[in-house]
Design a protein around this motif. Structure first.
Motif, mmCIF file in Angstrom:
data_model
loop_
_atom_site.group_PDB
_atom_site.id
_atom_site.type_symbol
_atom_site.label_atom_id
_atom_site.label_comp_id
_atom_site.label_asym_id
_atom_site.label_seq_id
_atom_site.Cartn_x
_atom_site.Cartn_y
_atom_site.Cartn_z
ATOM 1 N N SER A 161 0.803 -1.212 0.000
ATOM 2 C CA SER A 161 0.000 0.000 0.000
ATOM 3 C C SER A 161 0.846 1.278 0.000
ATOM 4 N N LYS A 162 2.156 1.142 -0.071
ATOM 5 C CA LYS A 162 3.042 2.292 -0.022
ATOM 6 C C LYS A 162 2.910 3.104 -1.312
ATOM 7 N N PRO A 163 2.538 4.382 -1.236
ATOM 8 C CA PRO A 163 2.315 5.174 -2.455
ATOM 9 C C PRO A 163 3.618 5.697 -3.056
ATOM 10 N N TYR A 164 3.591 5.927 -4.348
ATOM 11 C CA TYR A 164 4.752 6.476 -5.047
ATOM 12 C C TYR A 164 4.752 8.000 -4.940
ATOM 13 N N ARG A 165 5.930 8.566 -4.750
ATOM 14 C CA ARG A 165 6.080 10.018 -4.657
ATOM 15 C C ARG A 165 6.820 10.535 -5.880
ATOM 16 N N VAL A 166 6.270 11.560 -6.485
ATOM 17 C CA VAL A 166 6.746 12.075 -7.763
ATOM 18 C C VAL A 166 8.178 12.589 -7.663
ATOM 19 N N GLN A 167 8.951 12.333 -8.727
ATOM 20 C CA GLN A 167 10.344 12.744 -8.792
ATOM 21 C C GLN A 167 10.577 13.657 -9.991
ATOM 22 N N VAL A 168 11.789 14.218 -10.032
ATOM 23 C CA VAL A 168 12.198 15.057 -11.155
ATOM 24 C C VAL A 168 12.157 14.230 -12.449
ATOM 25 N N ASN A 169 11.689 14.839 -13.537
ATOM 26 C CA ASN A 169 11.560 14.243 -14.880
ATOM 27 C C ASN A 169 10.353 13.327 -15.035
ATOM 28 N N ASP A 170 9.584 13.121 -13.984
ATOM 29 C CA ASP A 170 8.315 12.403 -14.139
ATOM 30 C C ASP A 170 7.362 13.259 -14.969
ATOM 31 N N ILE A 171 6.457 12.593 -15.675
ATOM 32 C CA ILE A 171 5.430 13.294 -16.440
ATOM 33 C C ILE A 171 4.077 12.932 -15.844
ATOM 34 N N VAL A 172 3.309 13.953 -15.475
ATOM 35 C CA VAL A 172 1.984 13.704 -14.906
ATOM 36 C C VAL A 172 0.907 14.282 -15.822
ATOM 37 N N SER A 173 -0.213 13.600 -15.866
ATOM 38 C CA SER A 173 -1.366 14.054 -16.624
ATOM 39 C C SER A 173 -2.412 14.562 -15.630
ATOM 40 N N ILE A 174 -2.883 15.808 -15.833
ATOM 41 C CA ILE A 174 -3.846 16.416 -14.906
ATOM 42 C C ILE A 174 -5.074 16.869 -15.679
ATOM 43 N N ASN A 175 -6.239 16.481 -15.186
ATOM 44 C CA ASN A 175 -7.488 16.841 -15.844
ATOM 45 C C ASN A 175 -8.469 17.399 -14.813
ATOM 46 N N VAL A 176 -9.087 18.532 -15.133
ATOM 47 C CA VAL A 176 -10.032 19.183 -14.219
ATOM 48 C C VAL A 176 -11.434 19.137 -14.826
ATOM 49 N N LYS A 177 -12.405 18.665 -14.062
ATOM 50 C CA LYS A 177 -13.780 18.547 -14.529
ATOM 51 C C LYS A 177 -14.734 19.209 -13.541
ATOM 52 N N ALA A 178 -15.936 19.574 -14.032
ATOM 53 C CA ALA A 178 -16.975 20.148 -13.177
ATOM 54 C C ALA A 178 -18.340 19.685 -13.661
ATOM 55 N N ILE A 179 -19.332 19.733 -12.771
ATOM 56 C CA ILE A 179 -20.699 19.335 -13.122
ATOM 57 C C ILE A 179 -21.504 20.525 -13.618
ATOM 58 N N ASP A 180 -21.405 21.638 -12.924
ATOM 59 C CA ASP A 180 -22.151 22.852 -13.272
ATOM 60 C C ASP A 180 -21.696 23.375 -14.637
ATOM 61 N N GLU A 181 -22.668 23.734 -15.493
ATOM 62 C CA GLU A 181 -22.364 24.173 -16.853
ATOM 63 C C GLU A 181 -21.530 25.455 -16.882
ATOM 64 N N GLU A 182 -21.835 26.407 -16.007
ATOM 65 C CA GLU A 182 -21.079 27.657 -15.982
ATOM 66 C C GLU A 182 -19.635 27.425 -15.518
ATOM 67 N N VAL A 183 -19.492 26.534 -14.550
ATOM 68 C CA VAL A 183 -18.158 26.236 -14.026
ATOM 69 C C VAL A 183 -17.338 25.470 -15.061
ATOM 70 N N LYS A 184 -18.013 24.670 -15.895
ATOM 71 C CA LYS A 184 -17.321 23.894 -16.925
ATOM 72 C C LYS A 184 -16.507 24.800 -17.850
ATOM 73 N N LYS A 185 -17.081 25.971 -18.200
ATOM 74 C CA LYS A 185 -16.393 26.887 -19.103
ATOM 75 C C LYS A 185 -15.109 27.403 -18.478
ATOM 76 N N LEU A 186 -15.156 27.647 -17.179
ATOM 77 C CA LEU A 186 -13.976 28.160 -16.494
ATOM 78 C C LEU A 186 -12.898 27.090 -16.353
ATOM 79 N N VAL A 187 -13.311 25.900 -15.918
ATOM 80 C CA VAL A 187 -12.302 24.860 -15.695
ATOM 81 C C VAL A 187 -11.700 24.356 -17.004
ATOM 82 N N SER A 188 -12.382 24.611 -18.128
ATOM 83 C CA SER A 188 -11.815 24.205 -19.413
ATOM 84 C C SER A 188 -10.511 24.949 -19.701
ATOM 85 N N LEU A 189 -10.330 26.115 -19.072
ATOM 86 C CA LEU A 189 -9.090 26.873 -19.236
ATOM 87 C C LEU A 189 -7.898 26.142 -18.626
ATOM 88 N N PHE A 190 -8.185 25.272 -17.680
ATOM 89 C CA PHE A 190 -7.112 24.513 -17.040
ATOM 90 C C PHE A 190 -6.785 23.228 -17.808
#
Length: 266
Positions: A45-74
């Motif tokens: 169960s020991k989690p991995y901790r990010v190191q230099v040169n790792d590549i991470v994928s980040i995705n931001v989502k929302a339910i509210d339609e108005e908020v969706k437009k804002l989070v799409s900028l991220f």
């Protein structure tokens, strides 16, 4: 004559003892080492901790339609072709620089060095809510490593650099992906060169012992290098199986006997 027979017997003994047995090639044998189930769960169960040169994928989502437009900028890559491989992830993901930062849209530099995937998701979410949205706004941040990249070399079916798109890979799976260890490879002392913030360290693991399941190195980490050494028996030059060894013995015996009688008749 007695010395001659003694020499032949000695050679035969060395060659026969050099045969590769089941003990050399079978994984996770019961060698009488106590296996602690609670320790096993703790290590897995020991989690991995990010190191230099790792590549991470980040995705931001929302339910509210108005908020969706804002989070799409991220999500600047949203709406484009999904990543199909490591090369696409290299361009669409976020690389951890030498200072431990990623350059995230709008938010700028975010330090992620030493953080787990869940901790990075919480940090990004907190930054967005604090600076651009109400604290009660529902948004969902998903963070993943852009593939588990590792290197295998030595006595294996196929050496090289490999990438598996899984969150967790154990060393046996990693080696199987590289063609598995050859019969002439030493499974009792596989080396793992692992990256740490302070540098590299070499670790050892015996894959013929079931106790390997409890090792903190049983599950590989991104950028690990796995080295499989040859068995010392390989250097002797005998066969891998009893049949091959007997063939070698017969050839040597034939040469020795022929040489002996030729020398005797001179």
């Amino acid at each position: 004559m007695r010395r001659f027979l003694l020499g032949i017997t000695l050679i035969f003994s060395i060659l026969l003892s050099s045969c590769i047995t089941n003990k050399d090639v079978v994984y996770l044998q019961d060698k009488g080492t106590p296996v602690n189930d609670s320790l096993l769960v703790k290590e897995l169960s020991k989690p991995y901790r990010v190191q230099v040169n790792d590549i991470v994928s980040i995705n931001v989502k929302a339910i509210d339609e108005e908020v969706k437009k804002l989070v799409s900028l991220f999500n600047p890559t949203e709406g484009t072709r999904p990543a199909q491989g490591q090369q696409d992830l290299y361009f669409s993901g976020f690389t951890v620089d030498l200072h431990g930062n990623i350059k995230f849209p709008i938010l700028g530099d975010i330090n992620v060095l030493g953080y787990t995937i869940d901790e990075i998701a919480a940090k990004v979410k907190d930054e967005i809510l604090t600076k651009y949205l109400k604290s009660t706004t529902q948004i969902f941040v998903t963070v993943k490593l852009a593939g588990l990249r590792y290197t295998v070399t030595g006595e294996v079916g196929g050496t090289g650099v490999f990438t598996l798109f899984q969150d967790r890979v154990n060393i046996i799976e990693a080696l199987a992906n590289a063609g598995d260890i050859e019969n002439t490879g030493d499974r009792t002392d596989v080396l793992i060169i692992r990256q740490y913030p302070q540098g590299q360290k070499i670790h050892h693991i015996d894959l013929t012992d079931v106790a390997a399941l409890q090792s903190p190195y049983y599950y590989i980490q991104p950028n690990d290098m796995i080295l499989v050494k040859p068995l010392k028996r390989k250097a002797i030059g005998a066969g891998e199986t009893a049949t091959q060894t007997l063939t070698t013995i017969a050839s040597i015996f034939s040469v020795i006997v022929t040489t002996y009688f030729l020398a005797r008749n001179l």
